[in-house]
Design a protein around this motif. Structure first.
Motif, PDB file in Angstrom:
ATOM      1  N   MET A  48       0.562  -1.614   0.151  1.00 35.96           N
ATOM      2  CA  MET A  48       0.132   0.147   0.253  1.00 35.96           C
ATOM      3  C   MET A  48       0.989   1.449  -0.096  1.00 35.96           C
ATOM      4  SD  MET A  48      -3.074   0.364   1.939  1.00 35.96           S
ATOM      5  CE  MET A  48      -2.989   1.431   3.182  1.00 35.96           C
ATOM      6  N   CYS A  49       2.105   1.254   0.556  1.00 35.78           N
ATOM      7  CA  CYS A  49       2.814   2.430   0.619  1.00 35.78           C
ATOM      8  C   CYS A  49       3.144   3.031  -1.013  1.00 35.78           C
ATOM      9  CB  CYS A  49       4.081   1.589   1.287  1.00 35.78           C
ATOM     10  SG  CYS A  49       3.576   1.974   3.270  1.00 35.78           S
ATOM     11  N   ALA A  50       3.871   1.916  -2.046  1.00 34.86           N
ATOM     12  CA  ALA A  50       3.972   1.552  -2.997  1.00 34.86           C
ATOM     13  C   ALA A  50       3.071   1.808  -3.902  1.00 34.86           C
ATOM     14  CB  ALA A  50       4.592   0.154  -2.936  1.00 34.86           C
ATOM     15  N   MET A  51       1.930   2.034  -3.977  1.00 35.50           N
ATOM     16  CA  MET A  51       0.819   2.345  -4.113  1.00 35.50           C
ATOM     17  C   MET A  51       0.323   3.505  -4.216  1.00 35.50           C
ATOM     18  SD  MET A  51      -1.822  -1.012  -3.652  1.00 35.50           S
ATOM     19  CE  MET A  51      -3.574  -0.084  -4.753  1.00 35.50           C
ATOM     20  N   GLY A  52       0.965   4.222  -2.986  1.00 39.75           N
ATOM     21  CA  GLY A  52       1.053   5.297  -2.249  1.00 39.75           C
ATOM     22  C   GLY A  52       1.213   6.722  -3.381  1.00 39.75           C
ATOM     23  N   VAL A  53       2.671   6.296  -3.600  1.00 41.25           N
ATOM     24  CA  VAL A  53       3.712   6.648  -4.104  1.00 41.25           C
ATOM     25  C   VAL A  53       3.413   6.586  -5.020  1.00 41.25           C
ATOM     26  CG1 VAL A  53       6.565   6.442  -4.686  1.00 41.25           C
ATOM     27  CG2 VAL A  53       6.173   6.004  -2.024  1.00 41.25           C
ATOM     28  N   TRP A  54       3.014   5.558  -6.348  1.00 39.86           N
ATOM     29  CA  TRP A  54       2.659   5.484  -7.324  1.00 39.86           C
ATOM     30  C   TRP A  54       1.357   6.427  -7.658  1.00 39.86           C
ATOM     31  CZ3 TRP A  54       4.168   4.474 -11.911  1.00 39.86           C
ATOM     32  CH2 TRP A  54       3.103   4.263 -13.146  1.00 39.86           C
ATOM     33  N   MET A  55       0.222   7.015  -6.993  1.00 38.61           N
ATOM     34  CA  MET A  55      -0.242   7.586  -7.135  1.00 38.61           C
ATOM     35  C   MET A  55      -0.319   9.013  -6.972  1.00 38.61           C
ATOM     36  SD  MET A  55      -3.757   5.833  -7.449  1.00 38.61           S
ATOM     37  CE  MET A  55      -4.269   7.322  -6.910  1.00 38.61           C
ATOM     38  N   ILE A  56       1.547   9.278  -6.642  1.00 40.73           N
ATOM     39  CA  ILE A  56       1.331  10.672  -6.667  1.00 40.73           C
ATOM     40  C   ILE A  56       2.452  10.556  -7.609  1.00 40.73           C
ATOM     41  CG2 ILE A  56       3.435  12.040  -5.727  1.00 40.73           C
ATOM     42  CD1 ILE A  56       3.176  10.369  -3.109  1.00 40.73           C
ATOM     43  N   ILE A  57       2.862  10.166  -8.034  1.00 40.23           N
ATOM     44  CA  ILE A  57       2.944   9.883 -10.006  1.00 40.23           C
ATOM     45  C   ILE A  57       2.589   9.750 -11.329  1.00 40.23           C
ATOM     46  CG2 ILE A  57       6.035  10.075  -8.606  1.00 40.23           C
ATOM     47  CD1 ILE A  57       6.581   7.425  -9.827  1.00 40.23           C
TER      48      ILE A  57
ATOM     49  N   LEU B  32      -0.351   6.287   1.073  1.00 37.58           N
ATOM     50  CA  LEU B  32       1.680   6.467   2.117  1.00 37.58           C
ATOM     51  C   LEU B  32       1.116   6.260   3.466  1.00 37.58           C
ATOM     52  CD1 LEU B  32       4.308   5.489   1.470  1.00 37.58           C
ATOM     53  CD2 LEU B  32       4.685   8.318   1.150  1.00 37.58           C
ATOM     54  N   VAL B  33       0.549   7.383   4.318  1.00 40.70           N
ATOM     55  CA  VAL B  33       0.420   7.912   5.783  1.00 40.70           C
ATOM     56  C   VAL B  33       0.198   6.597   5.962  1.00 40.70           C
ATOM     57  CG1 VAL B  33      -0.423   9.463   7.403  1.00 40.70           C
ATOM     58  CG2 VAL B  33       1.032  10.204   5.435  1.00 40.70           C
ATOM     59  N   LEU B  34      -1.064   6.146   5.398  1.00 40.28           N
ATOM     60  CA  LEU B  34      -2.404   4.935   5.672  1.00 40.28           C
ATOM     61  C   LEU B  34      -1.242   3.289   6.384  1.00 40.28           C
ATOM     62  CD1 LEU B  34      -5.709   6.119   5.580  1.00 40.28           C
ATOM     63  CD2 LEU B  34      -3.994   6.003   7.142  1.00 40.28           C
ATOM     64  N   GLY B  35      -0.375   3.074   4.804  1.00 38.99           N
ATOM     65  CA  GLY B  35       0.485   2.143   4.517  1.00 38.99           C
ATOM     66  C   GLY B  35       1.579   1.868   5.403  1.00 38.99           C
ATOM     67  N   LEU B  36       2.281   3.034   6.009  1.00 34.66           N
ATOM     68  CA  LEU B  36       3.257   3.122   7.388  1.00 34.66           C
ATOM     69  C   LEU B  36       3.085   3.080   8.771  1.00 34.66           C
ATOM     70  CD1 LEU B  36       5.125   6.254   5.357  1.00 34.66           C
ATOM     71  CD2 LEU B  36       6.384   3.622   5.307  1.00 34.66           C
ATOM     72  N   MET B  37       1.468   3.253   8.899  1.00 36.51           N
ATOM     73  CA  MET B  37       0.663   3.323   9.815  1.00 36.51           C
ATOM     74  C   MET B  37       0.733   1.719  10.169  1.00 36.51           C
ATOM     75  SD  MET B  37      -2.117   6.329  10.723  1.00 36.51           S
ATOM     76  CE  MET B  37      -2.827   5.688  11.943  1.00 36.51           C
ATOM     77  N   CYS B  38      -0.123   0.962   9.275  1.00 34.51           N
ATOM     78  CA  CYS B  38      -0.289  -0.368   9.382  1.00 34.51           C
ATOM     79  C   CYS B  38       1.192  -0.914   9.805  1.00 34.51           C
ATOM     80  CB  CYS B  38      -1.107  -0.980   8.153  1.00 34.51           C
ATOM     81  SG  CYS B  38      -2.832  -0.362   7.910  1.00 34.51           S
ATOM     82  N   ALA B  39       1.563  -0.536   8.467  1.00 30.11           N
ATOM     83  CA  ALA B  39       3.106  -1.607   8.844  1.00 30.11           C
ATOM     84  C   ALA B  39       4.361  -1.746   9.853  1.00 30.11           C
ATOM     85  CB  ALA B  39       3.912  -1.358   7.135  1.00 30.11           C
ATOM     86  N   GLY B  40       4.162  -0.018  10.355  1.00 28.23           N
ATOM     87  CA  GLY B  40       4.630  -0.036  11.940  1.00 28.23           C
ATOM     88  C   GLY B  40       3.722  -0.899  13.067  1.00 28.23           C
ATOM     89  N   THR B  41       2.694  -0.631  13.165  1.00 23.76           N
ATOM     90  CA  THR B  41       1.905  -1.369  14.223  1.00 23.76           C
ATOM     91  C   THR B  41       2.038  -2.664  14.076  1.00 23.76           C
ATOM     92  OG1 THR B  41       0.589   0.322  14.162  1.00 23.76           O
ATOM     93  CG2 THR B  41      -0.212  -1.808  14.865  1.00 23.76           C
ATOM     94  N   ALA B  42       2.196  -3.349  12.675  1.00 19.82           N
ATOM     95  CA  ALA B  42       2.471  -4.487  12.659  1.00 19.82           C
ATOM     96  C   ALA B  42       3.402  -5.328  12.638  1.00 19.82           C
ATOM     97  CB  ALA B  42       2.461  -5.352  10.613  1.00 19.82           C
ATOM     98  N   GLN B  43       4.567  -4.864  12.124  1.00 16.35           N
ATOM     99  CA  GLN B  43       6.079  -5.090  12.726  1.00 16.35           C
ATOM    100  C   GLN B  43       5.861  -4.720  14.351  1.00 16.35           C
ATOM    101  OE1 GLN B  43       8.509  -3.339  11.012  1.00 16.35           O
ATOM    102  NE2 GLN B  43       9.617  -4.546  10.637  1.00 16.35           N
ATOM    103  N   LYS B  44       6.036  -3.940  15.386  1.00 21.07           N
ATOM    104  CA  LYS B  44       5.822  -3.833  16.426  1.00 21.07           C
ATOM    105  C   LYS B  44       4.706  -5.094  17.729  1.00 21.07           C
ATOM    106  CE  LYS B  44       4.749   0.996  17.572  1.00 21.07           C
ATOM    107  NZ  LYS B  44       3.510   2.251  17.363  1.00 21.07           N
ATOM    108  N   SER B  45       4.266  -5.309  17.119  1.00 18.59           N
ATOM    109  CA  SER B  45       2.833  -7.132  16.868  1.00 18.59           C
ATOM    110  C   SER B  45       3.206  -7.964  16.653  1.00 18.59           C
ATOM    111  CB  SER B  45       2.012  -6.430  16.965  1.00 18.59           C
ATOM    112  OG  SER B  45       1.256  -6.608  16.036  1.00 18.59           O
ATOM    113  N   ALA B  46       4.117  -7.867  16.228  1.00 13.91           N
ATOM    114  CA  ALA B  46       4.953  -9.381  15.762  1.00 13.91           C
ATOM    115  C   ALA B  46       6.246  -9.704  16.429  1.00 13.91           C
ATOM    116  CB  ALA B  46       6.197  -9.496  14.708  1.00 13.91           C
ATOM    117  N   PRO B  47       5.889 -11.906  16.094  1.00 11.85           N
ATOM    118  CA  PRO B  47       6.128 -11.780  17.193  1.00 11.85           C
ATOM    119  C   PRO B  47       8.034 -11.935  17.507  1.00 11.85           C
ATOM    120  CG  PRO B  47       5.651 -12.885  16.514  1.00 11.85           C
ATOM    121  CD  PRO B  47       4.107 -12.101  15.777  1.00 11.85           C
ATOM    122  N   ARG B  48       8.115 -11.092  18.391  1.00 11.89           N
ATOM    123  CA  ARG B  48       9.661 -12.088  18.110  1.00 11.89           C
ATOM    124  C   ARG B  48       9.809 -13.129  19.028  1.00 11.89           C
ATOM    125  NH1 ARG B  48       8.598  -6.943  18.007  1.00 11.89           N
ATOM    126  NH2 ARG B  48       9.169  -4.778  18.786  1.00 11.89           N
ATOM    127  N   THR B  49      10.314 -13.470  17.891  1.00  9.32           N
ATOM    128  CA  THR B  49      11.503 -14.942  18.156  1.00  9.32           C
ATOM    129  C   THR B  49      13.278 -15.212  18.604  1.00  9.32           C
ATOM    130  OG1 THR B  49      11.580 -15.792  15.718  1.00  9.32           O
ATOM    131  CG2 THR B  49      10.020 -16.083  16.260  1.00  9.32           C
TER     132      THR B  49
END
Length: 145
Positions: A94-103, A128-145
């Motif tokens: 979705m972040c990549a789609m945001g950048v694509w929509m800009i150009i 882009l902002v919403l994609g970064l929010m989703c990605a950041g939160t997903a990375q924070k909640s990912a289980p650490r191994t």
């Protein structure tokens, strides 16, 4: 027939630790639940924007492009809602789609006017902002191994 009703405290249930672990695992991917709605609305607006701003006749290629991108963003939002643990990996898409929509107005369009350019920049920046929010939160909640 065995009496399977359990009317006491759940703390005495023999499988309570397993039930708690499973419940926590099921709810673990719902950290970005507040972003699903705005992502869906962004996709809906992106798909409808050529008709809202009346550039379907002057920019037919860009109108088709925004319709397809809006449907794709909407489908991502539905995926985030129905299978969050599996879909939040696509937040980077979705972040990549945001950048694509800009150009896209300069690549897909032919001599776009200022309204079309601003429309796509706003849609792209929000994606882009919403994609970064989703990605950041997903990375924070990912289980650490």
């Amino acid at each position: 027939m065995a009496n399977v009703s359990h009317r006491g405290d759940m703390a005495t249930h023999p499988d309570i630790s397993e039930m708690r672990t499973r419940y926590a695992r099921m709810l673990g991917g719902r950290d970005v639940a507040l972003v699903d709605g705005p992502v869906f609305l962004l996709g809906l607006y992106c798909a409808a924007s050529p008709w809202i701003l009346h550039y379907t006749a002057s920019q037919p290629a860009l109108a088709t492009h925004n319709l397809i991108m809006g449907i794709a963003i909407g489908l991502l939002a539905l995926g985030f809602t129905t299978a969050p643990a599996r879909m939040y990996g696509l937040s980077w898409a979705m972040c990549a789609m945001g950048v694509w929509m800009i150009i896209a107005p300069w690549i897909v369009g032919s001599g776009p006017d200022a309204g079309v350019i601003v429309n796509n920049i706003v849609i792209g920046a929000l994606a882009l902002v919403l994609g970064l929010m989703c990605a950041g939160t997903a990375q924070k909640s990912a289980p650490r191994t």
